[in-house]
Scaffold this motif. Structure first.
Motif, short mmCIF file in Angstrom:
data_model
loop_
_atom_site.label_atom_id
_atom_site.label_comp_id
_atom_site.label_asym_id
_atom_site.label_seq_id
_atom_site.Cartn_x
_atom_site.Cartn_y
_atom_site.Cartn_z
N ALA A 27 0.61 -1.28 0.00
CA ALA A 27 -0.01 -0.13 0.11
C ALA A 27 1.06 1.36 -0.13
CB ALA A 27 -1.06 -0.23 1.38
N TRP A 28 1.97 1.19 0.96
CA TRP A 28 2.93 2.46 0.75
C TRP A 28 3.50 2.61 -0.57
CZ3 TRP A 28 8.00 3.52 -0.02
CH2 TRP A 28 8.51 4.61 0.45
N LEU A 29 4.09 1.45 -1.06
CA LEU A 29 4.67 1.67 -2.39
C LEU A 29 3.97 2.15 -3.47
CD1 LEU A 29 6.73 -1.65 -2.10
CD2 LEU A 29 7.62 0.59 -2.35
N GLN A 30 2.50 1.64 -3.44
CA GLN A 30 1.73 2.11 -4.49
C GLN A 30 1.30 3.61 -4.41
OE1 GLN A 30 -1.67 -0.43 -4.06
NE2 GLN A 30 -0.76 -2.28 -4.91
N GLY A 31 1.34 4.03 -3.04
CA GLY A 31 1.23 5.51 -2.82
C GLY A 31 2.57 6.19 -3.27
N LEU A 32 3.48 5.68 -3.17
CA LEU A 32 4.50 6.48 -3.58
C LEU A 32 4.66 6.60 -5.26
CD1 LEU A 32 7.63 7.52 -3.03
CD2 LEU A 32 8.43 5.23 -3.50
N ARG A 33 4.06 5.36 -5.73
CA ARG A 33 4.07 5.60 -7.11
C ARG A 33 3.07 6.64 -7.58
NH1 ARG A 33 2.23 -0.17 -8.84
NH2 ARG A 33 1.83 0.93 -10.74
N SER A 34 1.93 6.90 -6.96
CA SER A 34 0.93 7.76 -7.43
C SER A 34 1.32 9.17 -7.03
CB SER A 34 -0.47 7.40 -6.79
OG SER A 34 -0.11 7.61 -5.25
N THR A 35 2.38 9.52 -6.38
CA THR A 35 2.82 10.84 -5.64
C THR A 35 3.50 11.49 -7.11
OG1 THR A 35 3.46 9.88 -3.54
CG2 THR A 35 4.55 11.84 -4.08
N ALA A 36 3.33 12.88 -7.05
CA ALA A 36 4.02 13.62 -8.00
C ALA A 36 5.43 13.36 -8.17
CB ALA A 36 3.55 14.85 -7.81
N GLU A 39 10.82 13.49 -1.27
CA GLU A 39 10.68 14.00 0.13
C GLU A 39 9.61 12.86 0.73
OE1 GLU A 39 11.68 16.26 2.18
OE2 GLU A 39 13.19 16.43 0.39
N SER A 40 8.67 12.26 -0.32
CA SER A 40 7.90 11.28 0.41
C SER A 40 8.64 10.03 0.97
CB SER A 40 6.95 10.68 -0.65
OG SER A 40 5.97 9.76 -0.28
N LEU A 41 9.78 9.55 0.40
CA LEU A 41 10.58 8.65 0.75
C LEU A 41 11.30 8.92 2.04
CD1 LEU A 41 11.92 5.81 -0.28
CD2 LEU A 41 13.87 7.16 -1.13
N ARG A 42 11.64 10.22 2.23
CA ARG A 42 12.48 10.83 3.45
C ARG A 42 11.46 10.51 4.56
NH1 ARG A 42 16.51 13.98 3.14
NH2 ARG A 42 16.40 14.38 5.47
N ALA A 43 9.85 10.84 4.31
CA ALA A 43 8.92 10.53 5.37
C ALA A 43 8.37 9.20 5.61
CB ALA A 43 7.74 11.66 5.00
N GLN A 44 9.38 8.13 5.02
CA GLN A 44 8.45 6.80 4.97
C GLN A 44 8.08 6.03 6.30
OE1 GLN A 44 10.86 3.95 2.97
NE2 GLN A 44 9.35 2.18 3.23
N GLY A 45 8.98 6.28 7.10
CA GLY A 45 8.56 6.00 8.84
C GLY A 45 7.42 6.46 9.25
N GLU A 80 4.86 7.97 7.50
CA GLU A 80 3.76 7.62 6.66
C GLU A 80 3.24 6.13 6.69
OE1 GLU A 80 1.96 9.98 5.15
OE2 GLU A 80 3.37 11.41 6.12
N MET A 81 4.53 5.21 7.02
CA MET A 81 3.84 3.87 6.88
C MET A 81 3.23 3.66 8.18
SD MET A 81 6.76 1.33 5.22
CE MET A 81 5.59 -0.06 5.42
N THR A 82 3.67 4.33 9.27
CA THR A 82 3.00 4.50 10.87
C THR A 82 1.55 5.04 10.68
OG1 THR A 82 5.08 4.63 11.75
CG2 THR A 82 3.20 4.82 13.13
#
Length: 322
Positions: free
Chosen positions: A263-272, A278-284, A286-288
């Protein structure tokens, strides 16, 4: 005042001076050519007695680094259920220890060894997570010394653990290749998803907070390594490195496992595209957040947990940040 030195003697002196200058230039040239990189071939692993013994008879002086990488992966890989024997865990520990013994600081790893070492480490996702997360890891801390053998868990599987500085130096060297870094990042993403999904529904206190804060710490450490690598690159190189990492993580196959990680990876794919890093940097965090939503966590508990997770990730990042 006229020069009274005979012409023949002046010519001989000039020849000697010229010879000395050429010798000095030759020495400087040799230093420039050879002194820039004194790292032995394949980081000296084929000549290391412990590596030869644990990785196996395929390891021999003079072998190619590609062949060495294949031998390391083969010797350290576990069974399909992810369990490892003593010999398998020891093979990888001896390799990592040999690399760590080359001195503290920035390890220069032969490029041909980056992907195989990332592949080998990815076969130990639970152990890598514990070493990166560093919260509830008593067995990993007490048994990390180079001469201490891998330890056996209750399920009969042996576990990999090395000194923290050794692991970080090796990961930094591996991460020079963005695809190898992405493999390790994906490994941690999946194990984070599994760890969070395994938290009991009635968990509270440390039982509720340790899994996400430990995962955020592991991801924060990887964030620090990524920034440490890209700080040594020029702007275009750093941009290309980050793009390669994001492309690997956004690949359809990366999110095919299902669950929270998917679910998180799919969200990353849909991010601009311009916001993905920056979304990757906030992964911990965002997954929480996603996990808390799935658990229907009350707002007060959720906000308190997210604050702990953010502090955990930042603390780990600052330990790596150059």
């Amino acid at each position: 005042m006229p020069n009274k030195t005979p012409p023949r003697r002046r010519k001989a002196t000039a020849v000697i001076v010229l010879g000395v200058c050429l010798a000095l230039l030759g020495g400087i040239g040799a230093w420039l050519l050879l002194g820039r990189d004194t790292t032995p071939a394949c980081n000296g692993l084929p000549e290391n007695d412990r590596v030869q013994s644990s990785v196996g008879r395929d390891v021999r002086p003079g072998m190619s680094c590609q062949a060495l990488g294949k031998a390391i992966v083969k010797a350290s890989a576990g069974d399909p259920q992810g369990r490892h024997s003593l010999a398998q865990a020891k093979a990888l520990k001896d390799v990592l220890t040999a690399l760590g013994s080359q001195g503290p600081g920035e390890l220069t790893l032969d490029p041909a060894l980056r992907r195989p070492l990332a592949t080998a480490l990815a076969d130990y996702p639970q152990d890598l997570h514990a070493m990166l997360g560093g919260i509830n890891i008593q067995d990993f801390v007490t048994k990390a010394a180079p001469t201490t053998p891998p330890w056996k868990a209750e399920d009969g599987s042996y576990h990999l653990t090395v000194l923290t500085d050794t692991l970080r130096d090796v990961l930094h060297a591996i991460a020079q290749d963005p695809h190898s870094y992405a493999l390790l990042r994906l490994t941690e993403t999946r194990i984070t998803g599994q760890r969070l999904a395994a938290v009991p529904a009635d968990a509270e206190g440390f039982g509720l907070s340790v899994p996400p804060t430990e995962s955020a710490r592991a991801l924060g450490t990887l964030d620090g390594i990524a920034d440490s690598v890209t700080r040594g690159l020029d702007t275009s190189q750093a941009r290309a490195w980050r793009a390669a990492v994001l492309d690997a993580l956004a690949d359809d196959r990366a999110s095919a496992t299902g669950g929270l990680a998917s679910a998180w990876l799919q969200g990353l794919r849909s991010t601009a595209e311009e916001e993905r890093y920056e979304s990757l940097r906030a992964q911990g965090i965002e997954m929480t957040r996603l996990w808390a939503q799935q658990r229907k966590m009350d707002e007060q508990t959720r906000q308190g947990l997210l604050a702990k997770v953010e502090r955990s990730a930042l603390s780990a990042y600052r330990e790596i940040e150059p």
